[in-house]
Design a protein around this motif. Structure first.
Motif, PDB file in Angstrom:
ATOM      1  N   ASP A   1      21.180  35.409  46.491  1.00 57.08           N
ATOM      2  CA  ASP A   1      22.164  35.255  47.488  1.00 57.08           C
ATOM      3  C   ASP A   1      23.530  34.381  46.796  1.00 57.08           C
ATOM      4  O   ASP A   1      23.494  33.286  46.562  1.00 57.08           O
ATOM      5  N   GLY A   2      24.414  35.240  46.261  1.00 56.63           N
ATOM      6  CA  GLY A   2      25.604  34.719  45.564  1.00 56.63           C
ATOM      7  C   GLY A   2      26.579  35.574  45.061  1.00 56.63           C
ATOM      8  O   GLY A   2      26.523  36.779  45.714  1.00 56.63           O
ATOM      9  N   HIS A   3      27.379  35.489  44.164  1.00 55.60           N
ATOM     10  CA  HIS A   3      28.225  36.342  43.665  1.00 55.60           C
ATOM     11  C   HIS A   3      27.970  37.341  42.336  1.00 55.60           C
ATOM     12  O   HIS A   3      26.975  36.524  41.485  1.00 55.60           O
ATOM     13  N   GLY A   4      28.111  38.317  42.200  1.00 63.65           N
ATOM     14  CA  GLY A   4      27.781  38.918  40.882  1.00 63.65           C
ATOM     15  C   GLY A   4      29.039  39.955  40.511  1.00 63.65           C
ATOM     16  O   GLY A   4      30.097  39.937  41.289  1.00 63.65           O
ATOM     17  N   SER A   5      29.301  40.171  39.423  1.00 58.26           N
ATOM     18  CA  SER A   5      30.335  40.848  38.692  1.00 58.26           C
ATOM     19  C   SER A   5      29.796  41.763  37.534  1.00 58.26           C
ATOM     20  O   SER A   5      28.843  41.389  36.895  1.00 58.26           O
ATOM     21  N   HIS A   6      30.640  42.654  37.044  1.00 50.07           N
ATOM     22  CA  HIS A   6      30.381  43.320  35.946  1.00 50.07           C
ATOM     23  C   HIS A   6      31.643  43.575  34.886  1.00 50.07           C
ATOM     24  O   HIS A   6      32.466  44.325  35.542  1.00 50.07           O
ATOM     25  N   ASP A   7      32.047  42.727  33.945  1.00 50.82           N
ATOM     26  CA  ASP A   7      33.101  42.575  33.395  1.00 50.82           C
ATOM     27  C   ASP A   7      33.318  44.093  32.655  1.00 50.82           C
ATOM     28  O   ASP A   7      32.720  44.472  31.776  1.00 50.82           O
ATOM     29  N   LYS A   8      34.581  44.669  32.881  1.00 45.85           N
ATOM     30  CA  LYS A   8      34.840  45.688  32.162  1.00 45.85           C
ATOM     31  C   LYS A   8      35.074  45.369  30.617  1.00 45.85           C
ATOM     32  O   LYS A   8      35.016  46.359  29.753  1.00 45.85           O
ATOM     33  N   ASN A   9      35.637  44.179  30.360  1.00 41.65           N
ATOM     34  CA  ASN A   9      35.860  44.068  28.838  1.00 41.65           C
ATOM     35  C   ASN A   9      34.839  43.714  27.952  1.00 41.65           C
ATOM     36  O   ASN A   9      34.544  44.328  27.033  1.00 41.65           O
ATOM     37  N   SER A  10      34.006  42.861  28.433  1.00 40.15           N
ATOM     38  CA  SER A  10      32.825  42.493  27.667  1.00 40.15           C
ATOM     39  C   SER A  10      31.758  43.315  27.965  1.00 40.15           C
ATOM     40  O   SER A  10      30.856  43.613  27.295  1.00 40.15           O
TER      41      SER A  10
END
Length: 424
Positions: A214-223
């Motif tokens: 239960d939290g935030h997720g992301s997928h960085d386009k640069n890295s």
């Protein structure tokens, strides 16, 4: 063309040919082990240019285009997938009574099967095609893991929100409501973490079958790296291999944990490398309250549905059936919500219709969708075309299509271990 290549070019093509042969053999052996047919789709499904338009729009980066923009953009993705998938193959897929296993990176879960995406119409799970070593490891897993229904009586919920985050309590509140209303034994072990070490410790200290992040997720386009946000850290789950021991079932109530238009280094796939059997990830950002309800309802379904079927009907079930049914129930809930919002049904009609169509899913009726549509049309008194438009818009704007089921849930069997052992 091949004759004109340099020695290095010949070598590279030779290596690639061996890779394709190994992949074909692995897929064939896996299909043979489950008596399943194996279908190779045209490469065009991997080149859906409309995909970025939809993911950009769903992520908040799309341009304005009226109230039906989500539907139009999502439909264009579906049309592209359908355009590159021959009709005879769609017929074979739609005829499945036991589910579909995808080995792909393209979001084939969105391929239209009738008027529903495949992920809602059928029980669907995927093995990511990249990286190749992860794909081969997942294909090589053939041993079934047997669990009793009571393994789902306690669910770990790991929360990584900051104290000032306005959505930090959404999942907790949903869990409290569902646990309090449940007639089954259902307990949520809720742990808050603020560092990656605390996260690993919380996961390793749990010995049940199912956990929810239960939290935030992301997928960085640069890295190119997908991450879960824990305190001030953006944690790359792949780096936790050898340190973290996740339970068989992992549910990621976070955004972008299996993005379809980024690199293979997703948070969802990271849990597979750490040893999870099944990961429910997210293609796109998810809305906090909807995601909280989905996670809580899935935990409740794991507790009572497995007990009702295994303990009552005396039938073993696969975890893919539990999640597949949950996605259908989530979609039907969204659809009923649309009908109520448009005042097409009153509260009593909505309750009766919701109960009736949900039961078609619970009982695994093979004609659940045609029957559900008949019940919906009767409730709102509309023609087939009007209902079709409501369905199309609900699919595109709802959260059901935002989830993907990766790993090997078909190797996770919930059954009565005493009965199984007695039969040996």
């Amino acid at each position: 063309m091949v004759a004109m290549l340099s020695p290095a070019g010949h070598y590279i093509i030779g290596v690639r040919a061996k890779e394709l042969t190994a992949q074909t053999l692995a897929v064939s052996l896996r299909a043979a082990s489950t008596l399943a047919s194996s279908i190779r789709l045209p490469n065009g499904v991997n080149k859906t240019s409309e995909l970025r338009d939809f993911t950009g729009y769903a992520s908040g980066g799309g341009s304005s285009g009226g109230t039906n923009k989500a539907e139009r953009v999502f439909r264009s993705v579906q049309e592209s997938l359908a355009r590159h998938t021959p009709a005879p193959l769609v017929e074979i897929i739609s005829s499945s009574h036991t589910g579909v296993k995808l080995i792909a990176d393209a979001p084939l879960e969105w391929l239209p099967i009738g008027d529903l995406p495949m992920s809602i119409a059928l029980d669907v799970s995927r093995i990511p095609a990249t990286p190749g070593n992860l794909m081969m490891m997942q294909l090589a897993r053939t041993q079934t893991l047997y669990l009793p229904p009571k393994a789902f009586e306690e669910v770990l919920v790991v929360s990584s929100f900051a104290q000032t985050d306005p959505i930090r309590n959404d999942v907790r509140q949903a869990m409290d409501v569902f646990a309090g209303n449940s007639k089954q034994s259902l307990k949520f072990r809720q742990v808050s973490v603020s560092t990656s070490d605390e996260f690993v410790a919380a996961v390793n200290d749990f010995h049940g079958a199912m956990m929810i992040f239960d939290g935030h997720g992301s997928h960085d386009k640069n890295s190119g790296v997908g991450a879960l946000h824990i305190g001030s850290e953006a944690v790359d789950i792949w780096e936790l291999r050898g340190r973290m021991r996740p339970p068989p079932v992992v549910v990621l109530s976070a955004c972008d944990t299996q993005s379809p238009d980024r690199t293979h280094a997703t948070a969802g796939a990271g849990f597979l490398t750490c040893g999870a059997t099944s990961v429910v990830g997210t293609f796109l950002p998810v809305r906090s309250k909807s995601a909280a309800l989905f996670a809580a309802r899935l935990a409740l379904r794991a507790a009572w549905y497995t007990q009702a079927v295994v303990g009552g009907a005396k039938r073993p079930i696969l975890w893919s059936e539990v999640v597949g049914g949950m996605l259908r129930l989530d979609f039907l809930s969204d659809l009923m919500g649309v009908l109520e919002k448009k005042n097409l049904v009153d509260a009593d009609q909505a309750f009766a219709t919701r109960t009736s169509v949900n039961m078609l899913v619970h009982t695994r009726d093979p004609d659940w969708w045609p029957q559900a549509k008949l019940k919906l049309r009767a409730a709102i008194g509309c023609d087939e075309e009007t209902l079709k438009k409501l369905i199309s818009r609900t699919v595109a704007e709802g959260d059901s299509i935002r989830y993907t089921h990766i790993g090997n849930p078909d190797l996770l069997c919930i059954t009565d271990l005493d009965v199984m052992n007695a039969g040996r």
